[in-house]
Design a protein around this motif. Structure first.
Motif, PDB file in Angstrom:
ATOM      1  N   MET A 134       0.832  -1.193   0.000  1.00  0.00           N
ATOM      2  CA  MET A 134       0.000   0.000   0.000  1.00  0.00           C
ATOM      3  C   MET A 134       0.870   1.248   0.000  1.00  0.00           C
ATOM      4  SD  MET A 134      -2.925  -1.118   2.730  1.00  0.00           S
ATOM      5  CE  MET A 134      -4.361  -2.001   2.149  1.00  0.00           C
ATOM      6  N   PRO A 135       1.182   1.793  -1.180  1.00  0.00           N
ATOM      7  CA  PRO A 135       2.044   2.982  -1.250  1.00  0.00           C
ATOM      8  C   PRO A 135       1.513   4.104  -0.354  1.00  0.00           C
ATOM      9  CG  PRO A 135       1.576   2.151  -3.456  1.00  0.00           C
ATOM     10  CD  PRO A 135       0.703   1.383  -2.498  1.00  0.00           C
ATOM     11  N   GLY A 136       2.419   4.690   0.430  1.00  0.00           N
ATOM     12  CA  GLY A 136       2.063   5.817   1.279  1.00  0.00           C
ATOM     13  C   GLY A 136       1.443   5.471   2.614  1.00  0.00           C
ATOM     14  N   ALA A 137       1.245   4.190   2.901  1.00  0.00           N
ATOM     15  CA  ALA A 137       0.584   3.793   4.155  1.00  0.00           C
ATOM     16  C   ALA A 137       1.511   3.968   5.354  1.00  0.00           C
ATOM     17  CB  ALA A 137       0.121   2.344   4.077  1.00  0.00           C
ATOM     18  N   GLN A 138       1.007   4.640   6.384  1.00  0.00           N
ATOM     19  CA  GLN A 138       1.707   4.695   7.667  1.00  0.00           C
ATOM     20  C   GLN A 138       1.293   3.516   8.535  1.00  0.00           C
ATOM     21  OE1 GLN A 138       0.527   8.613   9.149  1.00  0.00           O
ATOM     22  NE2 GLN A 138       2.577   9.368   8.696  1.00  0.00           N
TER      23      GLN A 138
END
Length: 193
Positions: A134-138
């Motif tokens: 999941m690109p960008g997931a924190q």
């Protein structure tokens, strides 16, 4: 035993407006605890949903969650997952989940129109293996569905959106910093990277 999906407040209004039988029939025919293939396709095609949560005292909060279509995934017959992206740092929804895991999600297609409700219990993990996909997931939020049901779409207003927000994380795209992060009044309190 009364219907488990309705509490006394709901029942009082259903009785007042003679809709108890209708409410029971709709839930009997349309409500479910597992996602159908159609539910999966609908959820995974959405670029937004609304997330309702409440704190330990029941004080509600609702937030908009958006991303590229597919940012929410059905991961099991009764589970979905979505990324938590960099936001304003208040963590209102996810903070609520830490003290009260009960959540409601509302997925809407403004063009068809169509909507689907998912009520359940959420968990949050930074080390979830899905985070790498999941690109960008924190963080990754997983919701175990307790009740899934379509909702009447008749009052949904048509809204056109031809492109995603430039801020929506996705593969091969680095979102710009939001303008508000350059404001003087927050410059000294932004999280350190």
């Amino acid at each position: 035993m009364d219907h488990p999906g309705y509490h006394d407040g709901m029942r009082r209004l259903q009785d007042r407006f003679d809709s108890r039988r209708l409410a029971d029939r709709l839930d009997e025919r349309l409500g479910r605890a597992a996602f159908t293939d159609d539910d999966r396709a609908f959820i995974e095609s959405r670029a937004l949903f609304f997330l309702a949560s409440a704190d330990e005292q029941g004080r509600p909060d609702c937030s908009y969650k958006g991303g590229a279509p597919g940012f929410v995934r059905v991961t099991a017959p009764d589970e979905l997952a979505f990324p938590s992206y960099d936001g304003n740092g208040m963590f209102r929804s996810l903070g609520n989940v830490l003290v009260n895991p009960a959540v409601g999600l509302l997925f809407i297609d403004f063009e068809s129109p169509r909507r689907l409700r998912v009520n359940g219990h959420a968990t949050i993990a930074e080390d979830d293996p899905l985070r790498a996909e999941m690109p960008g997931a924190q963080l990754v939020v997983r919701v175990r569905a307790g009740r899934i049901f379509p909702n009447c779409p008749r009052y949904i207003h048509p809204v056109g959106a031809s492109e995603l927000s430039v801020y929506a994380p996705r593969e091969g795209h680095t979102p710009p910093e939001p303008k508000w992060k350059s404001f003087d009044f927050v410059a000294d309190v932004l999280p350190r990277r």
